[in-house]
Design an enzyme around this catalytic site. Structure first.
Site, short mmCIF file in Angstrom:
data_model
loop_
_atom_site.label_atom_id
_atom_site.label_comp_id
_atom_site.label_asym_id
_atom_site.label_seq_id
_atom_site.Cartn_x
_atom_site.Cartn_y
_atom_site.Cartn_z
N GLY A 46 60.01 74.89 -2.21
CA GLY A 46 59.78 75.79 -1.09
C GLY A 46 58.39 76.38 -1.18
O GLY A 46 57.82 76.46 -2.28
N GLN A 51 51.93 82.54 0.37
CA GLN A 51 51.51 81.91 -0.88
C GLN A 51 50.23 81.10 -0.75
O GLN A 51 49.64 80.71 -1.76
CB GLN A 51 52.62 81.01 -1.44
CG GLN A 51 53.85 81.78 -1.90
CD GLN A 51 54.84 80.87 -2.55
OE1 GLN A 51 55.69 80.30 -1.88
NE2 GLN A 51 54.75 80.69 -3.86
N CYS A 99 58.12 79.79 -9.55
CA CYS A 99 57.42 80.07 -8.30
C CYS A 99 56.01 79.52 -8.42
O CYS A 99 55.37 79.70 -9.46
CB CYS A 99 57.39 81.58 -8.06
SG CYS A 99 56.52 82.05 -6.55
N LEU A 100 55.53 78.85 -7.39
CA LEU A 100 54.19 78.26 -7.46
C LEU A 100 53.12 79.34 -7.63
O LEU A 100 52.03 79.05 -8.11
CB LEU A 100 53.91 77.41 -6.23
CG LEU A 100 54.83 76.20 -6.03
CD1 LEU A 100 54.43 75.41 -4.79
CD2 LEU A 100 54.84 75.30 -7.26
N HIS A 141 64.78 83.01 -2.10
CA HIS A 141 63.50 83.15 -2.83
C HIS A 141 62.32 83.12 -1.85
O HIS A 141 61.42 83.95 -1.92
CB HIS A 141 63.40 82.01 -3.86
CG HIS A 141 62.12 81.98 -4.62
ND1 HIS A 141 62.05 82.15 -5.99
CD2 HIS A 141 60.83 81.79 -4.21
CE1 HIS A 141 60.78 82.08 -6.37
NE2 HIS A 141 60.02 81.85 -5.31
N GLU A 142 62.35 82.16 -0.92
CA GLU A 142 61.24 82.04 0.04
C GLU A 142 61.21 83.22 1.01
O GLU A 142 60.15 83.74 1.36
CB GLU A 142 61.32 80.72 0.80
CG GLU A 142 61.21 79.48 -0.08
CD GLU A 142 60.04 79.52 -1.04
OE1 GLU A 142 58.95 80.03 -0.68
OE2 GLU A 142 60.20 79.07 -2.19
N HIS A 145 59.43 86.17 -0.21
CA HIS A 145 57.97 86.11 -0.10
C HIS A 145 57.48 86.73 1.21
O HIS A 145 56.36 87.25 1.27
CB HIS A 145 57.46 84.66 -0.18
CG HIS A 145 57.36 84.14 -1.57
ND1 HIS A 145 56.61 84.75 -2.54
CD2 HIS A 145 57.90 83.04 -2.16
CE1 HIS A 145 56.69 84.06 -3.68
NE2 HIS A 145 57.48 83.02 -3.47
NI NI Z 1 57.96 81.57 -4.90
#
Ligand code: NI
Length: 200
Positions: A46, A51, A99-100, A141-142, A145
């Site tokens: 995701g 991000q 997480c990226l 999770h997304e 953000h």
């Molecule tokens: Ni993340």
């Protein structure tokens, strides 16, 4: 299409609520394609617009790599614009998340199992769905953000202390990832430089 640099946890864009997406937002479709390309390049499941430094209420997901492993239903690639999530059942479970924007950190997070999500797809068609298991976890999770929340916010004081050093390394730019991270160089140089942002 282009691969966009991913901002890390210390970037203020990850700490503020994302702006609603307007259907005539310039170059929205190519931005969505870029989000997918960046997510796949980084082997992520995701990726949310903040991000990559863009404060828009939009994320892309392709969780098939996880759901196949877990014998859960595959939903394929999805675009979620202006989503709203509510918890359907209070039952919660723990699982390790990454997480990226937090390279090299993986920690157990407790989340509700079953959620309802209302969102617009990339053609701005409305949808309402109920999901559970891993897919629901990725969506939550997304979605976080877009609210300025990171998964490390859910950790207890002890786990937070254990990752403090790694967070500092990420902040200083000394943690490398297999995908491009936004530059940590001089404040006066633009953090991110790509077509979508220039055109705004
Ligand atoms: Ni993340």
């Amino acid at each position: 299409m282009s691969i966009l640099p991913v901002v890390t946890y210390d970037d203020p864009v990850l700490r503020k609520p994302a702006d609603p997406v307007d259907p005539d937002h310039p170059e929205l479709q190519s931005f969505i394609d870029d989000l997918f390309e960046t997510m796949y390049e980084a082997n992520g499941v995701g990726l949310a617009a903040p991000q990559v430094g863009v404060s828009l209420a939009l994320f892309v997901v392709d969780a098939d790599a996880i759901t196949e492993d877990e014998d859960e239903e595959d939903f394929g690639p999805g675009v979620f614009i202006n989503p709203e999530i509510e918890t359907v059942e209070q039952e919660k479970w723990d699982a390790e998340e990454g997480c990226l924007s937090l390279p090299e950190i993986r920690e157990k997070v407790t989340r509700p199992d079953t959620i309802r999500i209302r969102y617009l797809d990339r053609e701005f068609q409305p949808h309402e769905e109920v999901h559970n298991g891993w897919y629901a976890r990725v969506l939550q999770h997304e979605y976080d953000h877009l609210k300025g929340i990171l998964f490390i916010d859910y950790l207890g004081a002890f786990r937070k202390r254990l990752i403090r050093k790694k967070l500092e390394e990420i902040r200083q730019g000394s943690v490398k990832a297999e995908y491009p991270l936004a530059s940590k160089s001089q404040e006066d140089s633009p953090q991110i430089d790509y077509k979508f942002k220039e055109s705004r």
